[in-house]
Design an enzyme around this catalytic site. Sequence first.
Site, PDB file in Angstrom:
ATOM      1  CE  LYS A  13      21.932 -11.739  -6.371  1.00 13.16           C
ATOM      2  NZ  LYS A  13      22.495 -11.180  -4.882  1.00 13.16           N
ATOM      3  NE  ARG A  88      19.669 -16.208  -3.556  1.00  7.78           N
ATOM      4  CZ  ARG A  88      19.264 -15.211  -3.787  1.00  7.78           C
ATOM      5  NH1 ARG A  88      18.558 -15.159  -5.051  1.00  7.78           N
ATOM      6  NH2 ARG A  88      19.487 -14.139  -3.209  1.00  7.78           N
ATOM      7  NE  ARG A 127      18.093  -3.244  -0.549  1.00  2.85           N
ATOM      8  CZ  ARG A 127      18.442  -4.531  -1.202  1.00  2.85           C
ATOM      9  NH1 ARG A 127      18.497  -4.225  -2.701  1.00  2.85           N
ATOM     10  NH2 ARG A 127      18.365  -5.506  -0.626  1.00  2.85           N
ATOM     11  NE  ARG A 133      15.033  -6.784  -0.462  1.00  6.08           N
ATOM     12  CZ  ARG A 133      15.925  -7.399  -1.459  1.00  6.08           C
ATOM     13  NH1 ARG A 133      16.206  -7.109  -2.316  1.00  6.08           N
ATOM     14  NH2 ARG A 133      16.574  -8.651  -0.847  1.00  6.08           N
ATOM     15  NE  ARG A 144      19.400 -10.796   2.467  1.00 11.46           N
ATOM     16  CZ  ARG A 144      19.186  -9.426   2.234  1.00 11.46           C
ATOM     17  NH1 ARG A 144      18.864  -8.742   3.213  1.00 11.46           N
ATOM     18  NH2 ARG A 144      19.297  -8.854   0.875  1.00 11.46           N
TER      19      ARG A 144
HETATM   20  P1  B4P Z   1      21.821  -5.830  -4.983  1.00 10.18           P
HETATM   21  O1  B4P Z   1      22.994  -6.538  -4.605  1.00 10.18           O
HETATM   22  O2  B4P Z   1      21.523  -5.511  -6.314  1.00 10.18           O
HETATM   23  O3  B4P Z   1      20.798  -6.483  -4.177  1.00 10.18           O
HETATM   24  P2  B4P Z   1      19.888  -7.494  -4.446  1.00 10.18           P
HETATM   25  O4  B4P Z   1      19.840  -7.777  -5.794  1.00 10.18           O
HETATM   26  O5  B4P Z   1      18.517  -6.942  -3.744  1.00 10.18           O
HETATM   27  O6  B4P Z   1      20.569  -8.882  -3.699  1.00 10.18           O
HETATM   28  P3  B4P Z   1      19.920  -9.953  -2.695  1.00 10.18           P
HETATM   29  O7  B4P Z   1      20.669 -11.268  -2.747  1.00 10.18           O
HETATM   30  O8  B4P Z   1      19.797  -9.381  -1.508  1.00 10.18           O
HETATM   31  O9  B4P Z   1      18.236 -10.180  -3.058  1.00 10.18           O
HETATM   32  P4  B4P Z   1      17.226 -11.088  -3.960  1.00 10.18           P
HETATM   33  O10 B4P Z   1      16.278 -10.108  -4.557  1.00 10.18           O
HETATM   34  O11 B4P Z   1      18.056 -11.879  -5.149  1.00 10.18           O
HETATM   35  O12 B4P Z   1      22.107  -4.477  -4.140  1.00 10.18           O
HETATM   36  C1  B4P Z   1      21.860  -4.093  -2.757  1.00 10.18           C
HETATM   37  C2  B4P Z   1      22.117  -2.604  -2.731  1.00 10.18           C
HETATM   38  O13 B4P Z   1      23.355  -2.197  -3.036  1.00 10.18           O
HETATM   39  C3  B4P Z   1      21.161  -1.702  -3.329  1.00 10.18           C
HETATM   40  O14 B4P Z   1      20.706  -0.731  -2.580  1.00 10.18           O
HETATM   41  C4  B4P Z   1      22.011  -1.056  -4.314  1.00 10.18           C
HETATM   42  O15 B4P Z   1      21.661   0.361  -4.827  1.00 10.18           O
HETATM   43  C5  B4P Z   1      23.263  -1.075  -3.730  1.00 10.18           C
HETATM   44  N1  B4P Z   1      24.332  -1.038  -4.586  1.00 10.18           N
HETATM   45  C6  B4P Z   1      24.681  -1.740  -5.616  1.00 10.18           C
HETATM   46  N2  B4P Z   1      25.604  -1.432  -6.211  1.00 10.18           N
HETATM   47  C7  B4P Z   1      26.432  -0.649  -5.618  1.00 10.18           C
HETATM   48  C8  B4P Z   1      27.555  -0.016  -5.779  1.00 10.18           C
HETATM   49  N3  B4P Z   1      28.467  -0.089  -6.754  1.00 10.18           N
HETATM   50  N4  B4P Z   1      28.123   0.723  -4.902  1.00 10.18           N
HETATM   51  C9  B4P Z   1      27.126   1.103  -3.608  1.00 10.18           C
HETATM   52  N5  B4P Z   1      25.850   0.530  -3.605  1.00 10.18           N
HETATM   53  C10 B4P Z   1      25.360  -0.373  -4.795  1.00 10.18           C
HETATM   54  O16 B4P Z   1      16.660 -11.978  -3.046  1.00 10.18           O
HETATM   55  C11 B4P Z   1      16.023 -11.862  -1.858  1.00 10.18           C
HETATM   56  C12 B4P Z   1      15.443 -13.014  -1.394  1.00 10.18           C
HETATM   57  O17 B4P Z   1      14.602 -13.667  -1.952  1.00 10.18           O
HETATM   58  C13 B4P Z   1      16.524 -14.238  -0.671  1.00 10.18           C
HETATM   59  O18 B4P Z   1      17.137 -13.867   0.620  1.00 10.18           O
HETATM   60  C14 B4P Z   1      15.623 -15.393  -0.744  1.00 10.18           C
HETATM   61  O19 B4P Z   1      14.601 -15.317   0.530  1.00 10.18           O
HETATM   62  C15 B4P Z   1      14.476 -15.247  -1.931  1.00 10.18           C
HETATM   63  N6  B4P Z   1      15.496 -15.698  -3.150  1.00 10.18           N
HETATM   64  C16 B4P Z   1      15.479 -15.093  -4.325  1.00 10.18           C
HETATM   65  N7  B4P Z   1      15.930 -15.940  -5.165  1.00 10.18           N
HETATM   66  C17 B4P Z   1      15.862 -17.176  -4.590  1.00 10.18           C
HETATM   67  C18 B4P Z   1      16.087 -18.543  -5.120  1.00 10.18           C
HETATM   68  N8  B4P Z   1      16.551 -18.710  -6.441  1.00 10.18           N
HETATM   69  N9  B4P Z   1      16.055 -19.517  -4.178  1.00 10.18           N
HETATM   70  C19 B4P Z   1      15.386 -19.251  -2.905  1.00 10.18           C
HETATM   71  N10 B4P Z   1      15.221 -18.281  -2.456  1.00 10.18           N
HETATM   72  C20 B4P Z   1      15.380 -17.250  -3.331  1.00 10.18           C
END
Ligand code: B4P
Length: 197
Positions: A13, A88, A127, A133, A144
């Site tokens: 995402k 979410r 990662r 992180r 998660r």
């Molecule tokens: P991503 O999938 O981009 O990871 P993310 O955005 O960090 O998702 P996540 O859901 O974990 O975190 P968020 O910040 O939204 O990529 C992951 C990895 O994969 C990266 O290293 C990337 O380089 C790699 N990758 C991507 N595409 C690839 C490909 N094609 N091939 C190989 N590798 C690839 O949320 C974090 C925390 O914040 C949540 O757990 C929660 O505690 C809180 N939070 C955020 N929003 C919230 C909400 N609306 N409500 C409540 N809590 C919330």
Amino acid sequence: MRLLIMGAPGAGKGTQGIVLATLLGVPHISTGDILRAHVTGHTDLGREAQRFMDAGRYVPDEITNAMVGDRLTLPDASAGFVLDGYPRTIAQVHALDQVLVRAWNELDGVLELAVEVDELVRRLLARAQTGGRADDTEDVIRRRLAIYDQETAPLVDLYTQRGLVSKIDGEGTEADVSARLLSAVQLTTSRAGIEPG
Ligand code: B4P
């Protein structure tokens, strides 16, 4: 152009949300990034959010809803946005509906990135190994993913009933996934009569 990008942790995402937003000329709004900025800045909100994030749990709805409500009323979001990681929960869906209704706006589409669980875990652990992180440890990653299945995956069905969802294969290289997303967005923009920025 008002888009949501949805998918399990590790689905890409954040990675793809930035690409998409740049292409469309709209802000990429990631609740995860906003929350992490609060944690780094040692704000009250950051201190409150950190214990949930480090445990892999969702931050309470009242915090995220207020945060997103404020962010979406900033001028740069008036022409559109790519919203990443929100909503979410069902309460967040209702809160977003209200923000949009108040602004006389609607969503144009929801892009769902689909990736197998083993690949999600592999990406997040990769990662973690490159200075990732606090929530990228295996047990927190599993939590998660479980919370995503329980609380967030059903929201995709709800948006599907509203006719908004394009499901995109999120496996392969980042460039492959970007190309698939772009063709889905082109379909959405032509349906909505919008020119990409
Ligand atoms: P991503 O999938 O981009 O990871 P993310 O955005 O960090 O998702 P996540 O859901 O974990 O975190 P968020 O910040 O939204 O990529 C992951 C990895 O994969 C990266 O290293 C990337 O380089 C790699 N990758 C991507 N595409 C690839 C490909 N094609 N091939 C190989 N590798 C690839 O949320 C974090 C925390 O914040 C949540 O757990 C929660 O505690 C809180 N939070 C955020 N929003 C919230 C909400 N609306 N409500 C409540 N809590 C919330």
